[in-house]
Enzyme design. Structure first.
Site, PDB file in Angstrom:
ATOM      1  N   HIS A  20       0.840  -1.209   0.000  1.00  0.00           N
ATOM      2  CA  HIS A  20       0.000   0.000   0.000  1.00  0.00           C
ATOM      3  C   HIS A  20       0.870   1.252   0.000  1.00  0.00           C
ATOM      4  O   HIS A  20       2.104   1.169  -0.027  1.00  0.00           O
ATOM      5  CB  HIS A  20      -0.996  -0.030   1.166  1.00  0.00           C
ATOM      6  CG  HIS A  20      -0.356  -0.177   2.518  1.00  0.00           C
ATOM      7  ND1 HIS A  20       0.501   0.752   3.038  1.00  0.00           N
ATOM      8  CD2 HIS A  20      -0.452  -1.163   3.454  1.00  0.00           C
ATOM      9  CE1 HIS A  20       0.904   0.381   4.227  1.00  0.00           C
ATOM     10  NE2 HIS A  20       0.350  -0.801   4.513  1.00  0.00           N
ATOM     11  N   HIS A  23       3.814   1.608   2.475  1.00  0.00           N
ATOM     12  CA  HIS A  23       5.031   0.877   2.088  1.00  0.00           C
ATOM     13  C   HIS A  23       5.809   1.699   1.053  1.00  0.00           C
ATOM     14  O   HIS A  23       7.032   1.807   1.119  1.00  0.00           O
ATOM     15  CB  HIS A  23       4.669  -0.481   1.472  1.00  0.00           C
ATOM     16  CG  HIS A  23       4.007  -1.426   2.434  1.00  0.00           C
ATOM     17  ND1 HIS A  23       2.922  -2.208   2.087  1.00  0.00           N
ATOM     18  CD2 HIS A  23       4.260  -1.719   3.736  1.00  0.00           C
ATOM     19  CE1 HIS A  23       2.564  -2.941   3.132  1.00  0.00           C
ATOM     20  NE2 HIS A  23       3.347  -2.664   4.138  1.00  0.00           N
ATOM     21  N   CYS A 128      -2.097  -9.533  19.472  1.00  0.00           N
ATOM     22  CA  CYS A 128      -2.718  -9.014  18.246  1.00  0.00           C
ATOM     23  C   CYS A 128      -2.019  -9.686  17.068  1.00  0.00           C
ATOM     24  O   CYS A 128      -0.815  -9.529  16.879  1.00  0.00           O
ATOM     25  CB  CYS A 128      -2.575  -7.497  18.138  1.00  0.00           C
ATOM     26  SG  CYS A 128      -3.072  -6.906  16.500  1.00  0.00           S
ATOM     27  N   CYS A 131      -0.370  -7.326  14.418  1.00  0.00           N
ATOM     28  CA  CYS A 131       0.946  -6.776  14.804  1.00  0.00           C
ATOM     29  C   CYS A 131       1.932  -7.891  15.085  1.00  0.00           C
ATOM     30  O   CYS A 131       3.119  -7.627  15.238  1.00  0.00           O
ATOM     31  CB  CYS A 131       0.886  -5.976  16.098  1.00  0.00           C
ATOM     32  SG  CYS A 131      -0.158  -4.553  16.119  1.00  0.00           S
ATOM     33  N   CYS A 145      -6.222  -3.741  20.567  1.00  0.00           N
ATOM     34  CA  CYS A 145      -4.859  -3.438  20.132  1.00  0.00           C
ATOM     35  C   CYS A 145      -4.749  -1.930  19.872  1.00  0.00           C
ATOM     36  O   CYS A 145      -5.583  -1.360  19.169  1.00  0.00           O
ATOM     37  CB  CYS A 145      -4.564  -4.210  18.846  1.00  0.00           C
ATOM     38  SG  CYS A 145      -3.245  -3.489  17.876  1.00  0.00           S
ATOM     39  N   HIS A 148      -4.328  -1.421  15.835  1.00  0.00           N
ATOM     40  CA  HIS A 148      -5.407  -1.804  14.913  1.00  0.00           C
ATOM     41  C   HIS A 148      -6.799  -1.611  15.484  1.00  0.00           C
ATOM     42  O   HIS A 148      -7.796  -1.795  14.774  1.00  0.00           O
ATOM     43  CB  HIS A 148      -5.227  -3.266  14.479  1.00  0.00           C
ATOM     44  CG  HIS A 148      -3.979  -3.486  13.688  1.00  0.00           C
ATOM     45  ND1 HIS A 148      -2.797  -3.883  14.244  1.00  0.00           N
ATOM     46  CD2 HIS A 148      -3.745  -3.319  12.371  1.00  0.00           C
ATOM     47  CE1 HIS A 148      -1.873  -3.965  13.296  1.00  0.00           C
ATOM     48  NE2 HIS A 148      -2.415  -3.626  12.152  1.00  0.00           N
ATOM     49  N   LYS A 294      -6.701   7.067   8.974  1.00  0.00           N
ATOM     50  CA  LYS A 294      -5.885   5.912   8.603  1.00  0.00           C
ATOM     51  C   LYS A 294      -6.468   5.213   7.379  1.00  0.00           C
ATOM     52  O   LYS A 294      -7.691   5.123   7.261  1.00  0.00           O
ATOM     53  CB  LYS A 294      -5.911   4.914   9.770  1.00  0.00           C
ATOM     54  CG  LYS A 294      -4.562   4.721  10.410  1.00  0.00           C
ATOM     55  CD  LYS A 294      -4.630   3.648  11.461  1.00  0.00           C
ATOM     56  CE  LYS A 294      -3.697   2.529  11.061  1.00  0.00           C
ATOM     57  NZ  LYS A 294      -3.487   1.528  12.067  1.00  0.00           N
ATOM     58  N   LYS A 297      -9.173  -0.865   4.832  1.00  0.00           N
ATOM     59  CA  LYS A 297      -9.752  -1.741   3.812  1.00  0.00           C
ATOM     60  C   LYS A 297     -11.260  -1.638   3.826  1.00  0.00           C
ATOM     61  O   LYS A 297     -11.909  -1.544   2.792  1.00  0.00           O
ATOM     62  CB  LYS A 297      -9.340  -3.194   4.083  1.00  0.00           C
ATOM     63  CG  LYS A 297      -8.077  -3.573   3.372  1.00  0.00           C
ATOM     64  CD  LYS A 297      -7.847  -5.066   3.445  1.00  0.00           C
ATOM     65  CE  LYS A 297      -6.385  -5.355   3.154  1.00  0.00           C
ATOM     66  NZ  LYS A 297      -5.855  -6.498   3.828  1.00  0.00           N
TER      67      LYS A 297
HETATM   68  N1  MSP Z   1       7.019  -6.568   9.252  1.00  0.00           N
HETATM   69  C1  MSP Z   1       6.973  -5.476  10.160  1.00  0.00           C
HETATM   70  C2  MSP Z   1       8.297  -4.734  10.169  1.00  0.00           C
HETATM   71  C3  MSP Z   1       9.488  -5.579  10.546  1.00  0.00           C
HETATM   72  S1  MSP Z   1      10.962  -4.668  10.440  1.00  0.00           S
HETATM   73  C4  MSP Z   1      12.134  -5.703  11.054  1.00  0.00           C
HETATM   74  C5  MSP Z   1       5.862  -4.486   9.723  1.00  0.00           C
HETATM   75  N2  MSP Z   1       5.415  -4.640   8.460  1.00  0.00           N
HETATM   76  S2  MSP Z   1       4.258  -3.728   7.809  1.00  0.00           S
HETATM   77  O1  MSP Z   1       4.086  -4.233   6.474  1.00  0.00           O
HETATM   78  O2  MSP Z   1       3.117  -3.714   8.662  1.00  0.00           O
HETATM   79  O3  MSP Z   1       4.799  -2.275   7.768  1.00  0.00           O
HETATM   80  C6  MSP Z   1       5.982  -1.979   7.046  1.00  0.00           C
HETATM   81  C7  MSP Z   1       6.342  -0.509   7.202  1.00  0.00           C
HETATM   82  O4  MSP Z   1       5.309   0.280   6.611  1.00  0.00           O
HETATM   83  C8  MSP Z   1       6.449  -0.072   8.669  1.00  0.00           C
HETATM   84  O5  MSP Z   1       7.552   0.768   8.867  1.00  0.00           O
HETATM   85  C9  MSP Z   1       5.161   0.688   8.892  1.00  0.00           C
HETATM   86  O6  MSP Z   1       5.272   1.687   9.855  1.00  0.00           O
HETATM   87  C10 MSP Z   1       4.963   1.296   7.513  1.00  0.00           C
HETATM   88  N3  MSP Z   1       3.572   1.706   7.303  1.00  0.00           N
HETATM   89  C11 MSP Z   1       2.457   0.916   7.357  1.00  0.00           C
HETATM   90  N4  MSP Z   1       1.375   1.714   7.153  1.00  0.00           N
HETATM   91  C12 MSP Z   1       1.765   2.993   6.972  1.00  0.00           C
HETATM   92  C13 MSP Z   1       1.133   4.187   6.600  1.00  0.00           C
HETATM   93  N5  MSP Z   1      -0.177   4.290   6.456  1.00  0.00           N
HETATM   94  N6  MSP Z   1       1.903   5.267   6.376  1.00  0.00           N
HETATM   95  C14 MSP Z   1       3.276   5.211   6.397  1.00  0.00           C
HETATM   96  N7  MSP Z   1       3.898   4.091   6.727  1.00  0.00           N
HETATM   97  C15 MSP Z   1       3.184   3.040   7.252  1.00  0.00           C
HETATM   98  O7  MSP Z   1       5.516  -3.639  10.520  1.00  0.00           O
END
Ligand code: MSP
Length: 437
Positions: A20, A23, A128, A131, A145, A148, A294, A297
């Protein structure tokens, strides 16, 4: 001469759904910094990847009728495609199912066990799954949580525990001494407060599902997904081979604010237990929201970054994020704001400047930039911009770059080179020299 090193990492993403906008944002931030440090001639290593173990992935795979490995192999493709589409210049895309990573995780787990810092116990707590994290009652919000806002599960299982509590004082002291260990600075207090008395031993293995790296000395258990995932920052640079050290000395983790605790408390403890110094800098960026909320989905507000790059182009999305959101703060995404910046700043300010000057150079000087000194370039405050990026203030570096672009536009509007053609060749060549470097 030995080059200065710069080791930059993103979080590794859960491939339990499609990538998304959050990421994409994180990868772009890290990529901008990696490219800047490369331009300065540094020896850069940029790591990104996917975090593929855990209960959630196992459940999703089952729902899709696939084995967990088949499932992640399929899902990971879109994360790699995202990197390609966003022009991310990573040196390695690590997957926690990579054999070398699994070996390093097992080795660190076993070493901690042999040192007596991992012991067997029994765990009961609120978990959770999204997470992949246990929460204490104090951390829950109305029983849900805190990230979430979903109900947590009560889990009870035999588990190995990591003596994280032992490192509380050392970690607090490390962050007290370092000015750059947690950035932006306003996040530091929050972590230091939580660390005081908050570092309890951590459950680091699971028996209630199978999809994880096996505990090497007790195959009934798999290693807790966070213990395994954080270690990617070491396995990604060939730890324990000596060569890892040159990068580790100058490491920065770019992560979201929701996982700062994992990257300070848990990660610092794992590192200290392994005899490695804590991460030099962890930078927590803010969240990308849609209309102030936020992405969700259920409300249908999850934005697909691949669709955006197809519609508007990669550079527009990259520019938008870097210009719109002060690095470290939350920010809003809307297509309207993106289109405005594209039209006003990229097309109008920069595009027009480039277009009209190169057209005139083609027309009046057969495509050759006239020779001579360029004094206008001195107005580009390069050192200020360089320092801003060094200080991770990408946003203000971009405003200074734009100030310069606008000065160039003003110069050309005032000098009116199109009126000089056939009248004053000398001045025409000077003017066009100044706006082309
Ligand atoms: N797998 C763990 C991270 C492990 S690092 C050793 C994780 N994955 S995640 O897919 O949920 O998130 C990946 C990254 O995307 C995280 O740094 C998270 O903060 C970031 N983001 C997820 N949603 C986001 C937004 N809406 N906005 C900006 N970044 C956010 O956590």
């Amino acid at each position: 001469m030995v080059k200065k090193t710069f080791y930059i990492t993103t979080a590794i993403d859960y491939p339990s759904g499609k990538p998304h906008l959050g990421h994409a944002y994180e990868k772009i931030c890290a990529d901008v910094l990696a490219r800047w440090h490369r331009l300065r001639g540094e020896d850069v290593f940029f790591l990104t990847g996917t975090d593929e173990h855990g209960k959630k992935i196992q459940t999703k795979a089952k729902e899709s009728g696939l084995t967990p490995k088949q499932y992640v192999d399929q899902m990971v493709k879109s994360f790699k495609e995202l990197c390609k589409e966003l022009n991310i210049s990573h040196d390695r895309f690590i997957r926690t199912t990579d054999k070398d990573h699994e070996k390093v995780s097992q080795m660190l787990f076993e070493n901690a066990y042999k040192k007596g810092e991992i012991y067997k116990g029994f765990y009961e707590g609120k978990y959770c799954v999204d997470c992949e994290t246990y929460y204490t009652d104090r951390e829950l919000e109305n029983g849900c949580c805190p990230v979430h806002q979903k109900e947590v599960e009560t889990l009870k299982e035999e588990s190995y525990f990591f003596k994280m509590g032992k490192y509380e004082k050392q970690i607090i002291d490390f962050h007290k001494k370092s000015k750059v260990s947690i950035l932006p600075l306003f996040r530091k207090n929050e972590i230091q407060n939580r660390l005081r008395g908050g570092l309890i031993d951590l459950s680091v293995s699971r028996t209630s599902f199978k999809w994880g790296i096996p505990v090497p000395f007790d195959k009934k258990h798999v290693i807790y997904v966070w213990f395994d995932a954080l270690i990617n920052y070491l396995s990604g640079i060939n730890y324990p081979k000596k060569e890892y050290e040159k990068y580790w000395d100058n490491v920065i983790h770019i992560i979201g604010k929701d996982i700062l605790w994992h990257h300070t408390a848990i990660w610092d403890s794992i590192l200290l237990s392994a005899g490695i110094k804590p991460t030099k800098t962890v930078f927590a960026h803010g969240f990308i929201n849609i209309a102030g909320e936020k992405m969700s989905k259920s409300r249908g507000t999850v934005v697909d970054p691949l669709e955006l790059t197809k519609k508007y182009g990669t550079d527009t999305l990259r520019y938008f994020f870097m210009r719109e959101i002060p690095f470290g703060d939350d920010g809003n995404f809307s297509e309207e704001a993106l289109v405005n910046r594209h039209n006003n700043e990229l097309a109008n300010d920069l595009g027009n400047l480039l277009n009209r000057t190169t057209n005139m150079i083609n027309k009046y000087f057969k495509g050759q930039v006239p020779k001579g000194k360029n004094e206008l370039i001195n107005k580009l405050e390069f050192e200020k911009i360089d320092t801003a990026i060094e200080d991770l203030d990408i946003n203000s570096a971009l405003s200074d770059i734009w100030k310069f672009i606008n000065q160039c536009n003003k110069y050309i509007n005032d000098a009116k080179p199109w009126e000089l053609a056939n009248k004053d060749e000398k001045r025409l060549s000077l003017v066009l020299r100044l706006v082309n470097n």
